[in-house]
Design an enzyme around this catalytic site. Structure first.
Site, PDB file in Angstrom:
ATOM      1  N   GLY A   1       0.788  -1.204  -0.103  1.00  0.00           N
ATOM      2  CA  GLY A   1      -0.148   0.015   0.086  1.00  0.00           C
ATOM      3  C   GLY A   1       0.936   1.192  -0.107  1.00  0.00           C
ATOM      4  O   GLY A   1       2.006   1.200   0.226  1.00  0.00           O
ATOM      5  N   PRO A   2       0.265   2.343  -0.153  1.00  0.00           N
ATOM      6  CA  PRO A   2       0.929   3.760  -0.280  1.00  0.00           C
ATOM      7  C   PRO A   2       1.547   3.945   1.096  1.00  0.00           C
ATOM      8  O   PRO A   2       1.136   3.412   2.026  1.00  0.00           O
ATOM      9  CB  PRO A   2      -0.213   4.656  -0.419  1.00  0.00           C
ATOM     10  CG  PRO A   2      -1.346   3.932  -0.825  1.00  0.00           C
ATOM     11  CD  PRO A   2      -1.148   2.440  -0.334  1.00  0.00           C
ATOM     12  N   PRO A   3       2.445   4.903   1.016  1.00  0.00           N
ATOM     13  CA  PRO A   3       3.300   5.067   2.552  1.00  0.00           C
ATOM     14  C   PRO A   3       2.246   5.954   3.285  1.00  0.00           C
ATOM     15  O   PRO A   3       1.335   6.528   3.036  1.00  0.00           O
ATOM     16  CB  PRO A   3       4.215   6.240   2.066  1.00  0.00           C
ATOM     17  CG  PRO A   3       4.131   6.217   0.635  1.00  0.00           C
ATOM     18  CD  PRO A   3       3.024   5.636  -0.152  1.00  0.00           C
ATOM     19  N   GLY A   4       2.483   5.596   4.824  1.00  0.00           N
ATOM     20  CA  GLY A   4       1.749   5.870   5.733  1.00  0.00           C
ATOM     21  C   GLY A   4       0.230   5.606   5.922  1.00  0.00           C
ATOM     22  O   GLY A   4      -0.559   6.092   6.577  1.00  0.00           O
TER      23      GLY A   4
ATOM     24  N   LYS B   1       0.901   0.460   7.707  1.00  0.00           N
ATOM     25  CA  LYS B   1       1.739  -1.276   7.447  1.00  0.00           C
ATOM     26  C   LYS B   1       2.452  -1.450   8.578  1.00  0.00           C
ATOM     27  O   LYS B   1       2.218  -2.556   9.287  1.00  0.00           O
ATOM     28  CB  LYS B   1       2.396  -1.195   6.263  1.00  0.00           C
ATOM     29  CG  LYS B   1       1.594  -0.957   4.935  1.00  0.00           C
ATOM     30  CD  LYS B   1       2.324  -1.064   3.752  1.00  0.00           C
ATOM     31  CE  LYS B   1       3.461  -0.139   3.410  1.00  0.00           C
ATOM     32  NZ  LYS B   1       2.874   1.440   3.216  1.00  0.00           N
ATOM     33  N   THR B   2       3.220  -0.699   8.952  1.00  0.00           N
ATOM     34  CA  THR B   2       4.135  -1.042  10.057  1.00  0.00           C
ATOM     35  C   THR B   2       3.257  -1.121  11.415  1.00  0.00           C
ATOM     36  O   THR B   2       3.460  -2.069  12.300  1.00  0.00           O
ATOM     37  CB  THR B   2       5.192   0.158  10.472  1.00  0.00           C
ATOM     38  OG1 THR B   2       5.730   0.494   9.172  1.00  0.00           O
ATOM     39  CG2 THR B   2       6.222  -0.211  11.251  1.00  0.00           C
TER      40      THR B   2
ATOM     41  N   HIS C   1      -8.518  34.605 -10.629  1.00  0.00           N
ATOM     42  CA  HIS C   1      -8.139  33.216 -10.945  1.00  0.00           C
ATOM     43  C   HIS C   1      -8.962  32.235 -10.098  1.00  0.00           C
ATOM     44  O   HIS C   1      -9.409  31.186 -10.498  1.00  0.00           O
ATOM     45  CB  HIS C   1      -6.687  32.732 -10.691  1.00  0.00           C
ATOM     46  CG  HIS C   1      -6.068  31.689 -11.057  1.00  0.00           C
ATOM     47  ND1 HIS C   1      -5.459  31.609 -12.347  1.00  0.00           N
ATOM     48  CD2 HIS C   1      -6.181  30.555 -10.635  1.00  0.00           C
ATOM     49  CE1 HIS C   1      -5.080  30.322 -12.496  1.00  0.00           C
ATOM     50  NE2 HIS C   1      -5.546  29.750 -11.367  1.00  0.00           N
ATOM     51  N   GLU C   2      -9.086  32.268  -8.851  1.00  0.00           N
ATOM     52  CA  GLU C   2      -9.586  31.317  -7.853  1.00  0.00           C
ATOM     53  C   GLU C   2     -11.028  31.471  -7.928  1.00  0.00           C
ATOM     54  O   GLU C   2     -11.863  30.498  -8.083  1.00  0.00           O
ATOM     55  CB  GLU C   2      -9.278  31.680  -6.521  1.00  0.00           C
ATOM     56  CG  GLU C   2      -7.676  31.506  -6.163  1.00  0.00           C
ATOM     57  CD  GLU C   2      -7.241  30.126  -6.514  1.00  0.00           C
ATOM     58  OE1 GLU C   2      -7.995  29.326  -6.636  1.00  0.00           O
ATOM     59  OE2 GLU C   2      -5.977  30.205  -6.917  1.00  0.00           O
TER      60      GLU C   2
ATOM     61  N   ASP D   1      -2.269  24.019 -12.617  1.00  0.00           N
ATOM     62  CA  ASP D   1      -3.587  23.604 -13.363  1.00  0.00           C
ATOM     63  C   ASP D   1      -3.333  22.904 -14.714  1.00  0.00           C
ATOM     64  O   ASP D   1      -4.095  21.951 -15.088  1.00  0.00           O
ATOM     65  CB  ASP D   1      -4.495  24.861 -13.493  1.00  0.00           C
ATOM     66  CG  ASP D   1      -4.727  25.535 -12.416  1.00  0.00           C
ATOM     67  OD1 ASP D   1      -4.726  24.970 -11.186  1.00  0.00           O
ATOM     68  OD2 ASP D   1      -4.908  26.641 -12.348  1.00  0.00           O
TER      69      ASP D   1
HETATM   70  P1  ADP Z   1       3.367   2.560   6.812  1.00  0.00           P
HETATM   71  O1  ADP Z   1       4.394   1.627   7.171  1.00  0.00           O
HETATM   72  O2  ADP Z   1       2.341   2.049   5.876  1.00  0.00           O
HETATM   73  O3  ADP Z   1       4.484   3.792   5.845  1.00  0.00           O
HETATM   74  P2  ADP Z   1       3.200   3.489   9.344  1.00  0.00           P
HETATM   75  O4  ADP Z   1       2.422   2.309  10.052  1.00  0.00           O
HETATM   76  O5  ADP Z   1       4.459   3.703  10.036  1.00  0.00           O
HETATM   77  O6  ADP Z   1       2.812   3.511   7.948  1.00  0.00           O
HETATM   78  O7  ADP Z   1       2.112   4.680   9.771  1.00  0.00           O
HETATM   79  C1  ADP Z   1       2.618   5.688  10.187  1.00  0.00           C
HETATM   80  C2  ADP Z   1       1.766   6.659  11.312  1.00  0.00           C
HETATM   81  O8  ADP Z   1       0.537   6.905  10.525  1.00  0.00           O
HETATM   82  C3  ADP Z   1       1.546   5.783  12.446  1.00  0.00           C
HETATM   83  O9  ADP Z   1       2.385   5.995  13.421  1.00  0.00           O
HETATM   84  C4  ADP Z   1       0.122   6.297  12.812  1.00  0.00           C
HETATM   85  O10 ADP Z   1       0.243   7.303  13.721  1.00  0.00           O
HETATM   86  C5  ADP Z   1      -0.484   6.804  11.477  1.00  0.00           C
HETATM   87  N1  ADP Z   1      -1.552   5.872  10.943  1.00  0.00           N
HETATM   88  C6  ADP Z   1      -1.298   5.336   9.830  1.00  0.00           C
HETATM   89  N2  ADP Z   1      -2.285   4.557   9.635  1.00  0.00           N
HETATM   90  C7  ADP Z   1      -3.268   4.567  10.653  1.00  0.00           C
HETATM   91  C8  ADP Z   1      -4.383   3.850  11.026  1.00  0.00           C
HETATM   92  N3  ADP Z   1      -4.955   3.113  10.042  1.00  0.00           N
HETATM   93  N4  ADP Z   1      -4.756   4.200  12.254  1.00  0.00           N
HETATM   94  C9  ADP Z   1      -4.279   4.888  13.048  1.00  0.00           C
HETATM   95  N5  ADP Z   1      -3.188   5.316  12.690  1.00  0.00           N
HETATM   96  C10 ADP Z   1      -2.482   5.410  11.550  1.00  0.00           C
END
Ligand code: ADP
Length: 604
Positions: A206-209, A212-213, A427-428, A504
């Protein structure tokens, strides 16, 4: 089984370092030590010792004189220029001339002092450093020099307050999928009795953030097992074979602690397709081979489950994703509206929110934001409240922080000339007016002409009531018209064009091209894919896969589509020129207006 040999080459490297250190030690440290043991005296004291016949041996160097007294104490003094009678005087005092005091020390002593002592010193330092490192790493046991080739996986032993599934908001499908792994770690017998074996590896893509971790940690937290975490890039070392030995070490540690979870973040750093090109990345390929071998090596039910995360699944080696290795793939997508609201809720648990805060509205404003961005929005909101001397976070704080996350901070000192500011206002309003006049466009939430640190001089925020999973052809066309409307308004009012529309233009072109090459929305090309998306989760780069002639036709068609929508936008604005003037002047005065204010004037 294919074994990768432990490398010998790096040791030579360390020997060279030790040798160099020894030489430096002899050149710099030893002379300093020797000098420190010599007593420095004035020239007059030297003279009087000569006169009193107290000098035993003497050596005259270029700029100093070294001498000993009867008891053998070594002295030195600076040499005086033009003291012509010095040699004569010394001779008469009965001093013995010598050429080198260093040679006076016995060869055995100097050998011990200059070579053996430093080696002993370095060995002692090395021993203590290694011991310290071993202590740090649990389950150590490798006796490699300086702990080379040891995996630096961090071990989290589960604690009561560890991350749980309930901390991960949204992502219900992923959680459901992973719940089975947790169940298996709790009661493996349930699965082995029936003859089922758990997947050895689960790939979170999946996308970053998107969490997953967090999900991987939550699995460990729920199952109450140790959690080894390492990033793929930590395996990539300077020397061929080091990464492979780290992989071996990691699996050895994991097997000792089984049942447990090994989490490899950014697995694409080592799991990239092996391309077989000459001069390819040997180190990475060896590491990958070792990983494949290790995964084959352990039996299905020994309790080590490998979770890996990546945002580039398409770049992974097929050998890694085949059944028996990472055979299960769990998508962790960007959260939908409900997910976004839930994530905001989870992260605002500890935040002092005002009663009137509507997290649903914030979630709607933050369409397309990842979990990490949403967490950031809550935090930025809280910081904004503190900055303004408040103890409670209000809706306005959170709205401002959505904008901060989308467009950057407000640029306080950017001074636009009145003419520029007026152009930005037109513009806006151009964007907003065309968006509102086309029935299918999303309502305007807010229009602002306060410059942001991202470089935007102003923007129109459109907020959908609901998440959209499909876009019709008309909606895309309307969106292109809305994008071109900023420039159209400038043309109508100022009679000229500015650089303000570059973003744009980029977006409109992208949409028009996608309509043709990916969505099959033109008659001419029908349902033929001309483009493939390479990087689904990282910005979605795409590459054309068609002949040069077709490319030319596509380009012509893109121009045609954008031109037509630009014409449509000009038409709408010309038809509503009065409103355009009125709204732009209103925005110029107020700098930020809400969607409601905008609609009120429009419908007046
Ligand atoms: P990835 O590994 O996908 O890049 P992380 O698991 O490191 O992302 O997530 C980064 C941070 O984003 C987490 O520490 C948390 O604070 C927040 N976060 C991301 N997804 C969620 C979620 N589904 N629920 C709660 N917090 C989330």
């Amino acid at each position: 089984m294919k074994e990768v040999k432990t490398p010998k080459k790096p040791f030579v490297f360390y020997y060279i370092i030790v040798l160099l250190a020894l030489m430096l030690f002899n050149m710099l440290v030893m002379p300093a030590l020797r000098d420190a043991s010599i007593k420095e005296v004035n020239y007059d004291q030297f003279m009087s010792m000569t006169f009193n016949k107290k000098i035993d041996k003497v050596e005259i160097e270029d700029n100093k004189i070294l001498f000993t007294d009867d008891s053998g104490t070594l002295y030195k003094t600076s040499k005086m220029e033009n003291d012509w009678g010095l040699t004569e005087r010394l001779y008469r005092s009965g001093a013995k001339f010598t050429s080198d005091f260093e040679k006076e020390t016995s060869p055995l002593v100097s050998f011990l002092l200059y070579w053996i002592l430093p080696i002993v010193l370095f060995a002692a330092i090395g021993y203590f450093a290694q011991k310290k490192m071993m202590d740090k790493m649990s389950g150590g046991g490798s006796n490699m020099m300086f702990g080379m080739g040891k995996s630096n996986a961090k071990v989290y032993v589960p604690s009561e307050e560890g991350i749980r599934f309930s901390d991960v908001a949204g992502e219900d499908e992923a959680k459901e999928n992973l719940a089975e792994i947790v169940d298996y770690l709790h009661t493996p017998s349930k699965y082995s009795e029936i003859g089922a074996s758990m997947p050895k590896g689960v790939l979170l893509v999946g996308p970053p953030g998107t969490g997953k971790t967090m999900l991987a940690k939550a699995v460990a937290g729920e199952a109450n097992v140790p959690f080894f975490s390492i990033s793929g890039s930590e395996f990539v070392e300077m020397f061929v074979g080091m990464g492979a030995s780290k992989v071996r070490d990691l699996f050895r540690q994991a097997k000792e602690k089984a049942p447990c979870i090994v989490f490899i973040d950014e697995i694409d750093a080592i799991g990239k397709k092996r391309d077989g090109r000459i001069g390819g990345n040997d180190e990475r390929e060896q590491t990958l081979n070792q990983l494949l071998t290790e995964m084959d090596g352990f039996e299905g039910n020994n309790g080590v489950i490998i979770l890996a995360a990546t945002n580039r699944p398409e770049s992974l080696d097929p050998a890694l994703t085949r059944p028996g290795r990472f055979d299960r793939r769990v998508p962790v997508e960007l959260p939908d509206l409900i997910g976004r609201e839930a994530i905001l809720r989870v992260h605002s648990k500890k935040t002092n929110l005002a009663d009137n805060v509507d997290l649903n509205a914030i979630a709607r404003m933050a369409a397309g934001a990842s979990g990490a961005e949403l967490a950031n929005i809550i935090n930025e909101g809280a910081l904004h409240a503190v900055r303004n001397g408040r103890r409670i976070v209000t809706q306005a704080d959170l709205e401002e922080s959505v904008e901060v996350v989308i467009a950057g901070y407000q640029k306080k000192n950017a001074v636009l000339s009145p003419k520029e500011k007026m152009t930005v206002a037109y513009h806006e309003i151009g964007h907003a007016l065309v968006a509102a006049k086309q029935t299918n466009s999303a309502p305007v939430q807010k229009i602002t002409i306060i410059p942001r640190t991202s470089g935007a001089l102003g923007y129109t925020m459109q907020v959908e009531q609901q998440d959209k999973y499909l876009m019709t052809k008309e909606e895309i066309l309307n969106k292109i018209a809305t994008l071109t409307a900023g420039r159209a308004a400038e043309e109508i009012i100022t009679g000229t064009i500015s650089t303000g529309a570059s973003n744009d233009i980029e977006q409109a072109t992208k949409l028009a091209r996608a309509m043709i090459t990916r969505y099959g929305m033109t008659e001419e090309f029908d349902m033929v894919a001309m483009e493939t998306v390479d990087n689904q989760y990282l910005g979605g780069d795409s590459s054309l896969s068609c002949s040069a002639e077709t490319q030319k036709k596509i380009d012509d068609k893109v121009v045609e589509v954008v031109k037509e929508q630009h014409r449509k936008a000009l038409q709408i604005l010309n038809d509503n020129k009065e409103k355009l003037n009125e709204l732009a002047n209103f925005l110029y005065e107020k700098e930020t207006i809400t969607g409601t204010e905008f609609m009120k004037i429009l419908e007046r």
